[in-house]
Write an enzyme that holds these catalytic residues in place. Sequence first.
Site, mmCIF file in Angstrom:
data_model
loop_
_atom_site.group_PDB
_atom_site.id
_atom_site.type_symbol
_atom_site.label_atom_id
_atom_site.label_comp_id
_atom_site.label_asym_id
_atom_site.label_seq_id
_atom_site.Cartn_x
_atom_site.Cartn_y
_atom_site.Cartn_z
ATOM 1 N N GLU A 27 0.845 -1.204 0.000
ATOM 2 C CA GLU A 27 0.000 0.000 0.000
ATOM 3 C C GLU A 27 0.876 1.248 0.000
ATOM 4 O O GLU A 27 2.014 1.217 0.471
ATOM 5 C CB GLU A 27 -0.893 0.019 1.249
ATOM 6 N N ASP A 28 0.335 2.342 -0.527
ATOM 7 C CA ASP A 28 1.065 3.605 -0.498
ATOM 8 C C ASP A 28 0.962 4.264 0.869
ATOM 9 O O ASP A 28 1.957 4.689 1.442
ATOM 10 C CB ASP A 28 0.545 4.554 -1.596
ATOM 11 N N ASP A 50 -4.228 5.653 6.343
ATOM 12 C CA ASP A 50 -4.754 6.835 7.016
ATOM 13 C C ASP A 50 -5.687 6.351 8.143
ATOM 14 O O ASP A 50 -5.208 5.954 9.200
ATOM 15 C CB ASP A 50 -5.456 7.653 5.911
ATOM 16 N N PHE A 102 -2.376 16.330 4.371
ATOM 17 C CA PHE A 102 -2.560 15.803 3.018
ATOM 18 C C PHE A 102 -1.266 15.922 2.215
ATOM 19 O O PHE A 102 -0.647 16.975 2.149
ATOM 20 C CB PHE A 102 -3.684 16.551 2.293
ATOM 21 N N ARG A 117 1.103 12.390 -9.142
ATOM 22 C CA ARG A 117 1.656 11.057 -8.877
ATOM 23 C C ARG A 117 3.084 10.904 -9.384
ATOM 24 O O ARG A 117 3.822 10.028 -8.970
ATOM 25 C CB ARG A 117 0.806 9.978 -9.563
HETATM 26 P P1 5GP Z 1 -7.797 5.017 4.687
HETATM 27 O O1 5GP Z 1 -8.840 4.046 4.252
HETATM 28 O O2 5GP Z 1 -6.652 4.364 5.443
HETATM 29 O O3 5GP Z 1 -8.388 6.166 5.468
HETATM 30 O O4 5GP Z 1 -7.239 5.736 3.396
HETATM 31 C C1 5GP Z 1 -6.369 5.127 2.559
HETATM 32 C C2 5GP Z 1 -6.415 5.755 1.190
HETATM 33 O O5 5GP Z 1 -6.745 7.143 1.243
HETATM 34 C C3 5GP Z 1 -5.063 5.676 0.540
HETATM 35 O O6 5GP Z 1 -4.908 4.478 -0.170
HETATM 36 C C4 5GP Z 1 -5.053 6.908 -0.322
HETATM 37 O O7 5GP Z 1 -5.656 6.595 -1.560
HETATM 38 C C5 5GP Z 1 -5.911 7.888 0.401
HETATM 39 N N1 5GP Z 1 -5.131 8.840 1.225
HETATM 40 C C6 5GP Z 1 -5.049 8.893 2.568
HETATM 41 N N2 5GP Z 1 -4.269 9.906 2.976
HETATM 42 C C7 5GP Z 1 -3.828 10.513 1.853
HETATM 43 C C8 5GP Z 1 -2.972 11.658 1.602
HETATM 44 O O8 5GP Z 1 -2.432 12.328 2.496
HETATM 45 N N3 5GP Z 1 -2.743 11.972 0.299
HETATM 46 C C9 5GP Z 1 -3.310 11.274 -0.744
HETATM 47 N N4 5GP Z 1 -3.006 11.678 -1.959
HETATM 48 N N5 5GP Z 1 -4.112 10.204 -0.547
HETATM 49 C C10 5GP Z 1 -4.377 9.837 0.742
HETATM 50 MG MG MG Z 2 -4.267 3.934 -2.115
#
Ligand code: 5GP
Ligand code: MG
Length: 177
Positions: free
Chosen positions: A102-103, A106, A155, A168
């Site tokens: 995963e990237d 959050d 963010f 990206r």
């Molecule tokens: P989660 O489900 O853990 O809240 O969110 C995960 C997804 O939200 C990540 O795979 C990504 O696509 C997006 N995301 C969360 N934080 C960021 C951020 O700071 N920047 C960007 N570009 N995407 C984020």
């Molecule tokens: Mg993602």
Amino acid sequence: MDKIKILDKEFRVSLSSSTIQQAVARVASQINADFSGEEVLFISILNGSFMFTADLLKQINLPARISFVKVSSYAGAATSGNVKELIGLNEDISGKNVVIIEDIIDTGITIENIVKQLKAKNPAKLKVASLLFKPEAYLKEMKIDYVGLEIPNLFIVGYGLDYDGYGRNFEDIYVVD
Ligand code: 5GP
Ligand code: MG
């Protein structure tokens, strides 16, 4: 570039390419050590993790395969909320060692959902590698096995991560200014 502008927002460098590459190398060496003598199927979650996946895999010295999947949401007819489905997983993962790539994590909602779906397919081992982790935003109990860097709850874009589809392509990671 120290500063970039994407659409309506200004961003400044937060994590340099060399900081990112050091984190990638740490994650790769942990995975190489943990799975020493074994085979691993990497499952990369598109789109955000394409750069991390490419750099990470170059440093993996195990017998490795890679599959790319997407998480898609559709409005479930009979459910409240959205059901997220994993698209593009053609491999049979039962009895296999799997590392999800995963990237960023959050709230953890996305990764928990992915882990649940993959666990149901009975892999031998199932681990999660995320380049970035926001501890202040995380809502889940599940421990993330491999984390490249912990970051504040702001963010970010770059190195695979987007703002409305843009950004990206940068080798550094930027935070909203
Ligand atoms: P989660 O489900 O853990 O809240 O969110 C995960 C997804 O939200 C990540 O795979 C990504 O696509 C997006 N995301 C969360 N934080 C960021 C951020 O700071 N920047 C960007 N570009 N995407 C984020
Ligand atoms: Mg993602």
